[in-house]
Design an enzyme around this catalytic site. Structure first.
Site, short mmCIF file in Angstrom:
data_model
loop_
_atom_site.label_atom_id
_atom_site.label_comp_id
_atom_site.label_asym_id
_atom_site.label_seq_id
_atom_site.Cartn_x
_atom_site.Cartn_y
_atom_site.Cartn_z
N ASP A 1 0.86 -1.18 0.00
CA ASP A 1 0.00 0.00 0.00
C ASP A 1 0.90 1.24 0.00
O ASP A 1 1.68 1.44 0.93
CB ASP A 1 -0.89 -0.02 1.25
CG ASP A 1 -1.95 1.07 1.24
OD1 ASP A 1 -1.72 2.12 0.62
OD2 ASP A 1 -3.01 0.88 1.87
N ASP B 1 -2.67 2.56 -6.12
CA ASP B 1 -1.67 2.56 -5.05
C ASP B 1 -1.72 1.31 -4.16
O ASP B 1 -1.24 1.33 -3.03
CB ASP B 1 -1.81 3.82 -4.19
CG ASP B 1 -3.18 3.97 -3.56
OD1 ASP B 1 -4.05 3.09 -3.78
OD2 ASP B 1 -3.40 4.97 -2.85
N GLU B 2 -2.25 0.21 -4.69
CA GLU B 2 -2.31 -1.03 -3.92
C GLU B 2 -2.10 -2.24 -4.83
O GLU B 2 -2.61 -2.25 -5.96
CB GLU B 2 -3.67 -1.20 -3.23
CG GLU B 2 -3.99 -0.16 -2.18
CD GLU B 2 -5.38 -0.38 -1.60
OE1 GLU B 2 -5.56 -0.20 -0.39
OE2 GLU B 2 -6.30 -0.74 -2.37
#
Length: 354
Positions: free
Chosen positions: A7, A105-106
């Site tokens: 993350d 973003d993960e």
């Protein structure tokens, strides 16, 4: 299975800090401006200094400015964030047997074979990944390492920011027993309250409740998900796919309902959307923006994906269904969205290139 969940910490704001070092350590808010006024729009994200002042994602900009007047407010620059994301995802891909991109973003990495099934080696790989991203992109990430996807995400969420959370196989049952129901991904605050009213505070409480009652509250899919998690039987694999949708929208030469006029633009939108992905979408959605700016959409899912050649006919059928649904208004813009991309991992770099 050994899963690493990565993350990117307060990603949009952190990228702005990297590009503008003078922002570091100061409250920073990344905003989506609507353009109506200088303060109209919403907060996209904020760094931790701004969060301490009470600024939250989704908050109206004007409210954020009232509670944090001294913060720095900058417009969202999505192409720049995508470029950072692409580079980091490609770096992650090099360390994974499989990579599942959950958002910009993960990502979930299955590293079982990479570390030859050795969990401690998986932890060391996670440390290496954190350090490599920091050295190459100056971005901190929080990482979770666990025997399945959900646990890896949960322990990462508990370890923010810039943390490394670990749940070893021998620790799983104790961790599950003490897990609060509202800490589980997919369980929002409203559903958590309803489960609390049923006497379910911890995940372990699921095992002592009537399954039919649980199903009535959560629905079949979520009830089964919770039961498997509580029984330590959750084993959904990491898949080479991206949940980031790829779309393209084109303005028609004039407002019309004429399919012959719309189809060439729809086909062009399909071509451009497919050119953005390195893989096969499992779902295609046709989106029509009507003359009054109302939005209509119709999608179809395919178990094994849909090729670009088949997409043309499917999209035409979906368009005709939309026009049957709305027999009056003309179409102003036409577009297509591709979802749940099955990644061609052998050439993943093409998928992430802008």
């Amino acid at each position: 299975m050994i899963v690493i969940f990565v993350d990117f910490d307060y990603f949009f704001a952190q990228v702005e800090e990297v590009l503008n070092p003078q922002y570091k350590g100061k409250p920073l808010v990344v905003c989506v401006y609507s353009g109506r006024t200088k303060t109209s729009g919403a907060v996209a994200t904020a760094n931790y200094e701004a969060r301490k002042l009470g600024v939250k994602a989704g908050m109206p900009i004007i409210k954020a400015m009232q509670i944090a007047p001294s913060a720095i407010y900058v417009p969202m620059r999505k192409p720049i964030y995508e470029a950072f994301s692409n580079r980091i995802m490609n770096l992650l891909n090099k360390h994974a047997d499989k990579i599942e991109v959950a958002s910009i973003d993960e990502a979930y990495l299955d590293v079982t074979n990479k570390v030859e099934g050795n969990f401690e080696n998986g932890i060391e790989l996670a440390r290496k990944i954190k350090q490599e991203i920091l050295e190459k992109e100056k971005i901190t990430v929080t990482v979770g390492v666990a025997p399945n996807k959900i646990l890896a995400k949960i322990i990462a969420d508990k370890s923010k920011p810039n943390g490394l959370g670990v749940i070893r196989p021998t620790e799983v049952q104790d961790f599950l027993n003490e897990l609060d129901i509202d800490e589980i991904p997919g369980i929002g605050s409203v559903l958590a309250r309803r489960l609390n009213e049923l006497g379910i505070q911890k995940l372990r409480d699921i095992l002592s409740k009537n399954y039919n009652e649980l199903e009535k509250i959560t629905g079949k899919a979520k009830a089964l998900y919770l039961l498997k998690l509580a029984q330590n039987k959750y084993s959904e694999p990491v898949e080479n796919k991206s949940k980031i949708p790829h779309g393209r929208y084109l303005t028609l030469p004039y407002n019309t309902r004429d399919v012959k006029v719309i189809l060439p633009y729809l086909k062009k939108a399909i071509n451009e959307a497919y050119n953005k992905v390195n893989g096969i979408p499992m779902r295609i959605t046709v989106i029509a923006i009507m003359e009054d700016l109302d939005i209509l959409s119709k999608g179809k899912k395919f178990k094994h994906g849909i090729s670009i050649d088949n997409a043309y006919k499917v999209a035409e059928d979906l368009l005709r269904e939309l026009l049957v649904r709305d027999k009056r208004r003309n179409v102003r813009r036409i577009g297509v969205k591709l979802d749940n991309i099955i990644i061609n991992k052998t050439n993943l770099s093409d998928f992430f290139d802008i």
